[in-house]
Design a protein around this motif. Sequence first.
Motif, PDB file in Angstrom:
ATOM      1  N   GLU A  39      38.830  -5.701 -21.743  1.00  0.00           N
ATOM      2  CA  GLU A  39      37.376  -5.700 -21.807  1.00  0.00           C
ATOM      3  C   GLU A  39      36.777  -6.824 -20.941  1.00  0.00           C
ATOM      4  O   GLU A  39      35.785  -6.634 -20.236  1.00  0.00           O
ATOM      5  CB  GLU A  39      36.906  -5.843 -23.258  1.00  0.00           C
ATOM      6  CG  GLU A  39      35.410  -6.082 -23.355  1.00  0.00           C
ATOM      7  CD  GLU A  39      34.705  -5.205 -24.360  1.00  0.00           C
ATOM      8  OE1 GLU A  39      35.408  -4.554 -25.161  1.00  0.00           O
ATOM      9  OE2 GLU A  39      33.471  -5.146 -24.319  1.00  0.00           O
TER      10      GLU A  39
ATOM     11  N   PRO B 147      38.730  -0.298 -21.777  1.00  0.00           N
ATOM     12  CA  PRO B 147      39.284  -0.847 -23.019  1.00  0.00           C
ATOM     13  C   PRO B 147      39.606   0.225 -24.049  1.00  0.00           C
ATOM     14  O   PRO B 147      40.639   0.178 -24.707  1.00  0.00           O
ATOM     15  CB  PRO B 147      38.176  -1.767 -23.537  1.00  0.00           C
ATOM     16  CG  PRO B 147      37.175  -1.888 -22.468  1.00  0.00           C
ATOM     17  CD  PRO B 147      37.433  -0.855 -21.434  1.00  0.00           C
ATOM     18  N   TYR B 148      38.716   1.218 -24.141  1.00  0.00           N
ATOM     19  CA  TYR B 148      38.943   2.286 -25.110  1.00  0.00           C
ATOM     20  C   TYR B 148      40.181   3.088 -24.723  1.00  0.00           C
ATOM     21  O   TYR B 148      40.983   3.494 -25.552  1.00  0.00           O
ATOM     22  CB  TYR B 148      37.719   3.205 -25.178  1.00  0.00           C
ATOM     23  CG  TYR B 148      36.462   2.471 -25.594  1.00  0.00           C
ATOM     24  CD1 TYR B 148      36.129   2.351 -26.940  1.00  0.00           C
ATOM     25  CD2 TYR B 148      35.627   1.888 -24.652  1.00  0.00           C
ATOM     26  CE1 TYR B 148      34.989   1.678 -27.334  1.00  0.00           C
ATOM     27  CE2 TYR B 148      34.487   1.206 -25.033  1.00  0.00           C
ATOM     28  CZ  TYR B 148      34.168   1.097 -26.375  1.00  0.00           C
ATOM     29  OH  TYR B 148      33.048   0.422 -26.766  1.00  0.00           O
TER      30      TYR B 148
ATOM     31  N   TYR C 216      43.463  -5.742 -25.853  1.00  0.00           N
ATOM     32  CA  TYR C 216      42.196  -5.041 -25.736  1.00  0.00           C
ATOM     33  C   TYR C 216      41.118  -5.950 -25.143  1.00  0.00           C
ATOM     34  O   TYR C 216      40.392  -5.566 -24.220  1.00  0.00           O
ATOM     35  CB  TYR C 216      41.761  -4.533 -27.111  1.00  0.00           C
ATOM     36  CG  TYR C 216      40.394  -3.909 -27.086  1.00  0.00           C
ATOM     37  CD1 TYR C 216      40.233  -2.570 -26.750  1.00  0.00           C
ATOM     38  CD2 TYR C 216      39.256  -4.668 -27.357  1.00  0.00           C
ATOM     39  CE1 TYR C 216      38.978  -1.998 -26.702  1.00  0.00           C
ATOM     40  CE2 TYR C 216      37.997  -4.105 -27.310  1.00  0.00           C
ATOM     41  CZ  TYR C 216      37.863  -2.770 -26.975  1.00  0.00           C
ATOM     42  OH  TYR C 216      36.630  -2.214 -26.916  1.00  0.00           O
TER      43      TYR C 216
ATOM     44  N   ILE D 148      37.175   0.349 -33.086  1.00  0.00           N
ATOM     45  CA  ILE D 148      38.260  -0.281 -32.342  1.00  0.00           C
ATOM     46  C   ILE D 148      39.037  -1.226 -33.264  1.00  0.00           C
ATOM     47  O   ILE D 148      40.270  -1.267 -33.249  1.00  0.00           O
ATOM     48  CB  ILE D 148      37.705  -1.064 -31.130  1.00  0.00           C
ATOM     49  CG1 ILE D 148      37.132  -0.088 -30.095  1.00  0.00           C
ATOM     50  CG2 ILE D 148      38.773  -1.941 -30.502  1.00  0.00           C
ATOM     51  CD1 ILE D 148      38.161   0.709 -29.350  1.00  0.00           C
TER      52      ILE D 148
ATOM     53  N   ARG E 110      32.854  -0.918 -31.734  1.00  0.00           N
ATOM     54  CA  ARG E 110      33.843  -1.993 -31.906  1.00  0.00           C
ATOM     55  C   ARG E 110      34.443  -1.986 -33.315  1.00  0.00           C
ATOM     56  O   ARG E 110      35.584  -2.404 -33.495  1.00  0.00           O
ATOM     57  CB  ARG E 110      33.207  -3.343 -31.619  1.00  0.00           C
ATOM     58  CG  ARG E 110      33.054  -3.610 -30.144  1.00  0.00           C
ATOM     59  CD  ARG E 110      32.595  -5.039 -29.923  1.00  0.00           C
ATOM     60  NE  ARG E 110      32.413  -5.320 -28.513  1.00  0.00           N
ATOM     61  CZ  ARG E 110      31.370  -4.916 -27.793  1.00  0.00           C
ATOM     62  NH1 ARG E 110      30.425  -4.202 -28.365  1.00  0.00           N
ATOM     63  NH2 ARG E 110      31.283  -5.219 -26.523  1.00  0.00           N
TER      64      ARG E 110
ATOM     65  N   VAL F  81      42.718   1.983 -23.021  1.00  0.00           N
ATOM     66  CA  VAL F  81      43.910   1.190 -23.296  1.00  0.00           C
ATOM     67  C   VAL F  81      44.281   1.291 -24.779  1.00  0.00           C
ATOM     68  O   VAL F  81      45.441   1.494 -25.133  1.00  0.00           O
ATOM     69  CB  VAL F  81      43.684  -0.286 -22.902  1.00  0.00           C
ATOM     70  CG1 VAL F  81      44.780  -1.173 -23.475  1.00  0.00           C
ATOM     71  CG2 VAL F  81      43.642  -0.401 -21.389  1.00  0.00           C
ATOM     72  N   ALA F  82      43.252   1.182 -25.632  1.00  0.00           N
ATOM     73  CA  ALA F  82      43.521   1.280 -27.071  1.00  0.00           C
ATOM     74  C   ALA F  82      44.146   2.630 -27.410  1.00  0.00           C
ATOM     75  O   ALA F  82      45.107   2.723 -28.174  1.00  0.00           O
ATOM     76  CB  ALA F  82      42.233   1.083 -27.865  1.00  0.00           C
TER      77      ALA F  82
ATOM     78  N   THR G  58      44.849  -7.042 -30.270  1.00  0.00           N
ATOM     79  CA  THR G  58      43.463  -7.408 -29.980  1.00  0.00           C
ATOM     80  C   THR G  58      43.377  -8.177 -28.672  1.00  0.00           C
ATOM     81  O   THR G  58      42.443  -8.007 -27.880  1.00  0.00           O
ATOM     82  CB  THR G  58      42.893  -8.268 -31.122  1.00  0.00           C
ATOM     83  OG1 THR G  58      43.299  -7.689 -32.366  1.00  0.00           O
ATOM     84  CG2 THR G  58      41.388  -8.319 -31.080  1.00  0.00           C
TER      85      THR G  58
ATOM     86  N   LEU H  44      42.922  -1.214 -34.025  1.00  0.00           N
ATOM     87  CA  LEU H  44      43.782  -2.377 -33.799  1.00  0.00           C
ATOM     88  C   LEU H  44      44.613  -2.694 -35.046  1.00  0.00           C
ATOM     89  O   LEU H  44      45.752  -3.146 -34.934  1.00  0.00           O
ATOM     90  CB  LEU H  44      42.931  -3.592 -33.414  1.00  0.00           C
ATOM     91  CG  LEU H  44      42.299  -3.476 -32.015  1.00  0.00           C
ATOM     92  CD1 LEU H  44      41.265  -4.572 -31.803  1.00  0.00           C
ATOM     93  CD2 LEU H  44      43.373  -3.531 -30.939  1.00  0.00           C
TER      94      LEU H  44
END
Lengths: 517, 314
Positions: B259, B285-286, B255, B233, B230, B288-289, B252, B237
């Motif tokens: 999540e 989530p990863y 994300y 991440i 995180r 998407v980031a 955020t 972000l």
Amino acid sequence: MVHLESSKDYVVVMKGITKVYPGGVVANRNIDFDLKRGEIHALLGENGAGKTTLMKILAGCLLPDKGEIYVKGERVKFRSPVDAIKKGIGMVHQHFTLIPSFTVAENIILGGIGGKREGIKLDMKAIEEEIAEFAKKHGLPINPKARIEELPVGLKQRVEILRLLYRKADILILDEPTSVLTPLEVKELFEALKRMASEGKSIVFVTHKLDEALSISDRITVLRKGEVVARIDNPKSISKEKLAELVVGRKIVYKAVKTKTLYDKTTPLMEIRNLKVLDDRGVLAVRNLNLTLYPGEILGLAGVEGNGQRELVEAITGLRRVEEGEIVILGKKVTNKPPKYIIELGVSYIPEDRTGRGVALELSVAENLIAKVHDKTPFSRRGILNLKSIYSFAKEAIEKFNIVTPSVKTPTMYLSGGNIQRLILARELSFKPKIIIAEQPTAGLDVAATEFIHKLLIDFRNSGCGILLISADIDEILKLSDRVAVIYGGRIVKVYDEVSRIDLIELSKYMLGVKTE
Amino acid sequence: MYEIVVGQLAATVRILTPLALAALGELIVERSGVLNLSIEGIMLFGAFVAFITTFYTDNPWIGILSAMGVGVLLALFFGILTVLLALDQIIVGLSMNILAMGATFFFYRAIFGWYVSPVPPHVETIITEMPIPGLSMIPVIGPIFFNQTVFTYLLFILIPLTYIVLYKTRIGLHLRACGEDPLVADYLGINVYKYRFIALAIEGVLGGIAGALLSISQYNMFLDNMTAGRGYIAIALVILGGWDPLKMLLGTLLYAFVEALQLRIQAAGVVVTAWFPYQFALMLPYLVALIALILFGRRIRGPKALAKPYRRVR
Ligand SMILES: Nc1ncnc2c1ncn2[C@@H]1O[C@H](COP(=O)(O)OP(=O)(O)OP(=O)(O)O)[C@@H](O)[C@H]1O
Ligand SMILES: [Mg+2]
């Protein structure tokens, strides 16, 4: 010279200044320097003479290893530029100390000394108004809302000067202020300096251009290899030749002999047809440009900065995408080919942005010298570098091109500006180029170095090379070129086949876009 | 349906809080020109220390405080190595993360024994929601925004505050100057070291809280490597938000939404099809980031001096 330091007329007295850089370069050796109230004092010297170092010491950016400094009769020991500005000493550096993404106003108030508004909150509107007013009052008008990166060099420099004035500096140091300016901007700068001097400000003007030193200064101090070699109290009394000798320490012997017209128009080296190139913002910067370069000529490209010269050069060297049109070098189409391909055809590039594009600052002198041929014998074999031959080649190049450096292994960032340029030339000219793209090859260089480079370029031309010379210095273009092309708005608007017949007024009109064919 | 949507959004805000706190700290530090990868380790250590202290004192506030303290210590340690001694920020950051992983792994076992029981130790008292009287009763908005822990409210104060400080005050201007060109800032009398260290201390506090929230608010326990990237991440972000606190919050949000969705999919035990196992949801989530970075990341320009060591030559 009895009690200079306590005299009212002398705002600065430096005595016995010595500075040794980590690495052992003695940049200043026992230097005495003084500055009178209200004078313009030229500090003259070759590349690497130690001018910048001495002035950085005065401005508090560097600590001297030895020596005393008196400002307005008081002994000072500056630990930072802020200490110096508090005593009224400010410096415009050779490389601007502005933050490109900030606005003019933000850059001026940065650090927050000398302004009216000291509070935490930024009232940008009020500050901008104040600065616009302030700038106008000093005869240096500027738009405080403009972003620095959008401004031409001349205005950037103006912001630097304004910031010093805003911080209430009355002793101004300008480190080679004219090397980036057009003749018109130089004229404006000189007027501003004279006005400031007449208002009681004292100015140190660092340069290696003799004409400038002679025309603007009240006194001249000449440095050579870290030492003072002459003080001239009356510049009117000295001839340019004498001064040149003092600066260089010997008579300048380079005399390039340009043989008569060499080029023949039957076999072009490089042909550019209907070229279209975008700039960084995606706007057409080169529009339908046509240009031909022949072997054995120097083709001068005259033009005001920002008319597509940069994009054109980047397109030729493969650094920027070509949208339309084509570039043919030695009969091969090179449009949108990788730089390596173009280099291997024999195209050399002497970039304007020396530290950004010309060298890798962290790498050593030797590594930079072989950067373009590191994968060729004898410098490497089967992917393994042959250090012995690299170093011996580097030693030769240093000798031949007069590069002043402690050793071949010294990181390039420790070299003075002029020596970095020599290094680039050594790399670009050592491997039998067929085409040389020379972008402002002598900007910021001293007389001797300039002569040296001019001679080199002419020698290469005489031996059949084609040289595209891009320069903001019209005198340089007229001196070297066989033909002159004028670029305006991304197009070649005029080509002069005979340099001796050029009418300067007409040329200026083409450059400014007042006249087109 | 209302329940599901509001629940999903409330969970989004809950997940967003620690992440955005950490990212905000990282943003401030990066604006000063320092890239602090050790935010991951700071969070992990924060989670660990908060858990241990809460476990033994039964007071989650002491847990939060000690996480803040350890966060500041780690951030300042990072600062001594990278700002003062000008070591490579990437290398120091990565090393500290590996150290944090090993150290928390070791101390957890040193404290609770090597053979962790099937039911890992839990904390009883934790940081819980603090509904704001009145506001939390508003339909939709209430349960989503006003029935959260105090740190969510803190976040929603800090984000605009940071924005104002960054762009409307001298402090912000000077901080950004340090990030653009430390040499120029130094020449002009801005104490680059001071700004960078203060920024790091702030990040230490925020990162410590962020980690603590994971262990003593969301999971009630400590798990090995429970930050699970995180911190990285958070760094992504910051980049995605173009180093702007408001845009960063938007990123955020996206994300955290994914999540939260992922957690729901897992919790519901939904096996959509055979080729959509829950492990895939974990990856979402990863992913998407990453996709967002690929789409928007190229046009973004960060602080010029970011991650470049600055050494004063005198
Ligand atoms: N940071 C540094 N570390 C080590 N050596 C340096 C450093 N800066 C300059 N030097 C060396 O000190 C000498 C004097 O450099 P300085 O920059 O003062 O010259 P200059 O007269 O301003 O030259 P130029 O006209 O090229 O700007 C040079 O030999 C240079 O290589
Ligand atoms: Mg210099």
